[in-house]
Motif scaffolding. Structure first.
Motif, PDB file in Angstrom:
ATOM      1  N   GLN A  54     -26.198  -2.864  10.836  1.00  0.00           N
ATOM      2  CA  GLN A  54     -24.754  -2.812  11.071  1.00  0.00           C
ATOM      3  C   GLN A  54     -23.937  -3.166   9.833  1.00  0.00           C
ATOM      4  OE1 GLN A  54     -23.707  -5.068  14.574  1.00  0.00           O
ATOM      5  NE2 GLN A  54     -25.505  -4.352  15.647  1.00  0.00           N
ATOM      6  N   ARG A  55     -24.600  -3.246   8.718  1.00  0.00           N
ATOM      7  CA  ARG A  55     -23.931  -3.533   7.439  1.00  0.00           C
ATOM      8  C   ARG A  55     -23.103  -4.810   7.488  1.00  0.00           C
ATOM      9  NH1 ARG A  55     -22.505   2.672   6.893  1.00  0.00           N
ATOM     10  NH2 ARG A  55     -24.509   3.353   6.124  1.00  0.00           N
ATOM     11  N   GLY A  56     -23.748  -5.880   7.979  1.00  0.00           N
ATOM     12  CA  GLY A  56     -23.127  -7.192   7.926  1.00  0.00           C
ATOM     13  C   GLY A  56     -22.510  -7.709   9.207  1.00  0.00           C
ATOM     14  N   THR A  57     -22.558  -6.953  10.279  1.00  0.00           N
ATOM     15  CA  THR A  57     -22.037  -7.462  11.551  1.00  0.00           C
ATOM     16  C   THR A  57     -23.189  -7.765  12.489  1.00  0.00           C
ATOM     17  OG1 THR A  57     -21.749  -5.276  12.540  1.00  0.00           O
ATOM     18  CG2 THR A  57     -19.881  -6.162  11.309  1.00  0.00           C
ATOM     19  N   ARG A  58     -22.856  -8.391  13.609  1.00  0.00           N
ATOM     20  CA  ARG A  58     -23.889  -8.798  14.566  1.00  0.00           C
ATOM     21  C   ARG A  58     -23.381  -8.504  15.972  1.00  0.00           C
ATOM     22  NH1 ARG A  58     -27.051 -14.280  15.929  1.00  0.00           N
ATOM     23  NH2 ARG A  58     -26.305 -14.328  18.043  1.00  0.00           N
ATOM     24  N   ARG A  59     -23.514  -7.257  16.391  1.00  0.00           N
ATOM     25  CA  ARG A  59     -23.093  -6.879  17.738  1.00  0.00           C
ATOM     26  C   ARG A  59     -24.327  -6.473  18.541  1.00  0.00           C
ATOM     27  NH1 ARG A  59     -18.633  -2.472  16.772  1.00  0.00           N
ATOM     28  NH2 ARG A  59     -20.505  -1.568  15.914  1.00  0.00           N
ATOM     29  N   VAL A  60     -24.325  -6.863  19.785  1.00  0.00           N
ATOM     30  CA  VAL A  60     -25.445  -6.534  20.665  1.00  0.00           C
ATOM     31  C   VAL A  60     -24.909  -5.959  21.973  1.00  0.00           C
ATOM     32  CG1 VAL A  60     -27.017  -8.238  19.699  1.00  0.00           C
ATOM     33  CG2 VAL A  60     -25.542  -8.907  21.587  1.00  0.00           C
ATOM     34  N   PRO A  61     -25.709  -5.142  22.615  1.00  0.00           N
ATOM     35  CA  PRO A  61     -27.049  -4.706  22.231  1.00  0.00           C
ATOM     36  C   PRO A  61     -27.009  -3.679  21.105  1.00  0.00           C
ATOM     37  CG  PRO A  61     -26.399  -3.618  24.258  1.00  0.00           C
ATOM     38  CD  PRO A  61     -25.303  -4.592  23.909  1.00  0.00           C
ATOM     39  N   THR A  62     -28.054  -3.713  20.304  1.00  0.00           N
ATOM     40  CA  THR A  62     -28.289  -2.710  19.278  1.00  0.00           C
ATOM     41  C   THR A  62     -29.631  -2.080  19.597  1.00  0.00           C
ATOM     42  OG1 THR A  62     -27.044  -3.941  17.608  1.00  0.00           O
ATOM     43  CG2 THR A  62     -28.637  -2.323  16.807  1.00  0.00           C
ATOM     44  N   LEU A  63     -29.654  -0.759  19.675  1.00  0.00           N
ATOM     45  CA  LEU A  63     -30.879  -0.032  19.990  1.00  0.00           C
ATOM     46  C   LEU A  63     -31.223   0.898  18.842  1.00  0.00           C
ATOM     47  CD1 LEU A  63     -29.224  -0.505  22.770  1.00  0.00           C
ATOM     48  CD2 LEU A  63     -30.904   1.034  23.707  1.00  0.00           C
ATOM     49  N   VAL A  64     -32.504   0.981  18.523  1.00  0.00           N
ATOM     50  CA  VAL A  64     -32.985   1.939  17.541  1.00  0.00           C
ATOM     51  C   VAL A  64     -33.937   2.871  18.278  1.00  0.00           C
ATOM     52  CG1 VAL A  64     -34.165   2.303  15.351  1.00  0.00           C
ATOM     53  CG2 VAL A  64     -32.780   0.231  15.695  1.00  0.00           C
ATOM     54  N   LEU A  65     -33.536   4.135  18.374  1.00  0.00           N
ATOM     55  CA  LEU A  65     -34.338   5.126  19.081  1.00  0.00           C
ATOM     56  C   LEU A  65     -35.482   5.600  18.192  1.00  0.00           C
ATOM     57  CD1 LEU A  65     -31.474   7.211  20.732  1.00  0.00           C
ATOM     58  CD2 LEU A  65     -32.578   5.126  21.546  1.00  0.00           C
ATOM     59  N   ALA A  66     -36.440   6.267  18.785  1.00  0.00           N
ATOM     60  CA  ALA A  66     -37.630   6.718  18.062  1.00  0.00           C
ATOM     61  C   ALA A  66     -37.280   7.645  16.895  1.00  0.00           C
ATOM     62  CB  ALA A  66     -38.596   7.417  19.012  1.00  0.00           C
ATOM     63  N   ASP A  67     -36.176   8.393  17.017  1.00  0.00           N
ATOM     64  CA  ASP A  67     -35.780   9.304  15.938  1.00  0.00           C
ATOM     65  C   ASP A  67     -34.962   8.604  14.851  1.00  0.00           C
ATOM     66  OD1 ASP A  67     -33.268   8.949  17.081  1.00  0.00           O
ATOM     67  OD2 ASP A  67     -32.952  11.072  17.525  1.00  0.00           O
ATOM     68  N   GLY A  68     -34.775   7.280  14.974  1.00  0.00           N
ATOM     69  CA  GLY A  68     -34.039   6.530  13.976  1.00  0.00           C
ATOM     70  C   GLY A  68     -32.563   6.343  14.294  1.00  0.00           C
ATOM     71  N   THR A  69     -32.084   6.976  15.350  1.00  0.00           N
ATOM     72  CA  THR A  69     -30.695   6.818  15.753  1.00  0.00           C
ATOM     73  C   THR A  69     -30.437   5.376  16.147  1.00  0.00           C
ATOM     74  OG1 THR A  69     -30.611   9.083  16.586  1.00  0.00           O
ATOM     75  CG2 THR A  69     -28.932   7.578  17.417  1.00  0.00           C
TER      76      THR A  69
END
Length: 117
Positions: free
Chosen positions: A75-90
């Protein structure tokens, strides 16, 4: 099922891999989920993934420093949740229910096409 509030991610990731055939013919590849035990939106996202039968690995950023650093980097320096990383990198940050459902459906459709070719 492990409860994210137990800190399971600190000692080893909690992975859920249930499938519901009426949603997809094959499961979506595992998703990385970064969150906190106290955030209701994280709880909602985990429930949606469980209900959809999607495999994921949960990382509690309050108890896992490496996971917290990953979120800051994504997130380039922020901390927001939830954060998801999909298998394709999204990367999805605080996705709405509709956005998450659409992305999961798209990912499942892509995987099905790859299996048939």
């Amino acid at each position: 099922m492990s409860d994210p509030s137990t800190g399971a991610a600190e000692h080893g990731p909690a992975v859920r891999a249930r499938r519901h055939p009426h949603l997809w013919e094959s499961s979506v590849q595992e998703i990385e989920v970064y969150g906190t035990a106290w955030c209701p939106q994280v709880t909602e996202v985990l429930a949606r993934l469980d209900h959809a039968g999607v495999a994921y690995r949960y990382h509690d950023i309050d108890t896992n420093k490496k996971a917290a650093k990953t979120v800051y980097r994504l997130q380039r320096g922020t901390r927001r949740v939830p954060t998801l990383v999909l298998a394709d990198g999204t990367v999805l940050v605080e996705p709405t229910d509709d956005h998450l459902r659409d992305r999961l459906a798209t990912a499942a459709g892509t995987e099905q096409k790859e299996e048939t070719t």
